[in-house]
Structure formats: structure tokens, C-alpha cells
Design a protein around this motif. Sequence first.
Motif, PDB file in Angstrom:
ATOM      1  N   GLN A 130      13.061 -14.548 -33.238  1.00 53.40           N
ATOM      2  CA  GLN A 130      14.003 -14.224 -32.032  1.00 53.40           C
ATOM      3  C   GLN A 130      15.156 -13.311 -32.514  1.00 53.40           C
ATOM      4  OE1 GLN A 130      14.528 -16.199 -29.022  1.00 53.40           O
ATOM      5  NE2 GLN A 130      12.733 -16.942 -29.568  1.00 53.40           N
ATOM      6  N   GLU A 131      15.281 -12.243 -31.433  1.00 47.89           N
ATOM      7  CA  GLU A 131      16.299 -11.225 -31.516  1.00 47.89           C
ATOM      8  C   GLU A 131      17.299 -11.501 -30.694  1.00 47.89           C
ATOM      9  OE1 GLU A 131      14.618  -6.889 -31.944  1.00 47.89           O
ATOM     10  OE2 GLU A 131      13.384  -7.968 -30.666  1.00 47.89           O
ATOM     11  N   LEU A 132      18.510 -12.275 -31.222  1.00 49.02           N
ATOM     12  CA  LEU A 132      19.440 -12.877 -30.302  1.00 49.02           C
ATOM     13  C   LEU A 132      20.657 -11.670 -29.754  1.00 49.02           C
ATOM     14  CD1 LEU A 132      20.605 -15.703 -32.670  1.00 49.02           C
ATOM     15  CD2 LEU A 132      19.021 -15.794 -30.750  1.00 49.02           C
ATOM     16  N   THR A 133      20.444 -10.559 -30.510  1.00 44.28           N
ATOM     17  CA  THR A 133      21.370  -9.714 -29.960  1.00 44.28           C
ATOM     18  C   THR A 133      20.791  -8.861 -28.784  1.00 44.28           C
ATOM     19  OG1 THR A 133      20.571  -8.020 -31.552  1.00 44.28           O
ATOM     20  CG2 THR A 133      22.731  -9.180 -32.296  1.00 44.28           C
ATOM     21  N   LYS A 134      19.431  -9.070 -28.498  1.00 45.81           N
ATOM     22  CA  LYS A 134      18.671  -8.489 -27.498  1.00 45.81           C
ATOM     23  C   LYS A 134      18.250  -9.286 -26.412  1.00 45.81           C
ATOM     24  CE  LYS A 134      17.125  -4.533 -30.456  1.00 45.81           C
ATOM     25  NZ  LYS A 134      15.816  -4.034 -31.266  1.00 45.81           N
ATOM     26  N   SER A 135      18.482 -10.750 -26.741  1.00 49.11           N
ATOM     27  CA  SER A 135      17.889 -11.604 -26.052  1.00 49.11           C
ATOM     28  C   SER A 135      16.420 -11.686 -25.829  1.00 49.11           C
ATOM     29  CB  SER A 135      18.731 -11.935 -24.507  1.00 49.11           C
ATOM     30  OG  SER A 135      19.998 -11.962 -24.771  1.00 49.11           O
TER      31      SER A 135
ATOM     32  N   TYR B 281      14.963  -7.418 -22.423  1.00 52.17           N
ATOM     33  CA  TYR B 281      15.614  -6.051 -23.190  1.00 52.17           C
ATOM     34  C   TYR B 281      14.399  -5.052 -23.055  1.00 52.17           C
ATOM     35  CZ  TYR B 281      17.296  -3.329 -26.960  1.00 52.17           C
ATOM     36  OH  TYR B 281      17.521  -2.223 -27.751  1.00 52.17           O
TER      37      TYR B 281
END
Length: 147
Positions: A72-77, A109
Motif C-alpha cells: 500500500q502506498e498510503l500517500t498516493k492512495s 494516482y
Amino acid sequence: MSVLKLKLDQDALVEDFFEDAWLAGIISQAKDYQLIWQLNKQLGFDFRVNNSLEINLAKNRRSFFFTVYEHQELTKSAGHYFYNNHCKAEFLLPELKHVDYLWLIKGNYYQQPDVKALIEQCRKAELVQMASLLDLRDIRNRINLIF
């Protein structure tokens, strides 16, 4: 008394799941954990097995389990899901028998140039023989990818 039957609209489910999604096919003779280790190094990701996402398909009274890795890339959703396409001579996506692994990228994203750049980075991994972007519309059994 009449019985009300509800039917799940699978087409709508599939469309919703794959909205803002990209799919890549990867060919590699490596074991999944070896390839994931290398991709994590190459891409700076942290793919890990997610047993709750494992896909179970039943065919001819036998069960087949397909491992799914998740990052998961939380900053990029954005979510990245890496599937095995093979299990004991069965295929998660039978129309892609030549593909060993599938990489699903979900989230709005990433746009096509970004995805192509990620796939290009993936190709640089020593254990990857080939990686290419696939057209989700051409895949008949994409419901098998839904966890």
C-alpha cells in the motif's frame, strides 16, 4: 407466499473493482518470494503476503489457492497486488497461461505514463524475463482477481 431472490450483479461488481486499475503480466521462472524480494529492492516497495486476500478457486472438486502479495502506498492512495497465476497446473486467468504473475495497481494516482514507468523499472529486475501492460477489457476471467 412468494420468495424474493436477490441476484448479485457480477458485471457491476467487476466494473467497480477495476475502476482506476491497471494490470501487468510478468513472466519469470523464479519462485514468488524470490521475485518479490527482488522487486521490493528494485521498486522500493514492501510487498508482503496477505493471507486474507488469498484466492481460492474450486475446479473439479479440487481447491486451488493463489497467493496474493500486497503493498500500500498510503500517500498516493494506491494499492499494489501481486498474484501468482499458477497453482498445481491450474491458472487464475486461464486466457493468460503464458504469464506467471499478475500485478494489479489500484487507485487514481497512477496514470498510464506512470504505470509504464513502473513496468519499465520492473523489467530491470534480474529475475523478470518480461513484463507488459495488459488491457483489462480483454480479460474474460477478471472476476477471478477480485478478493
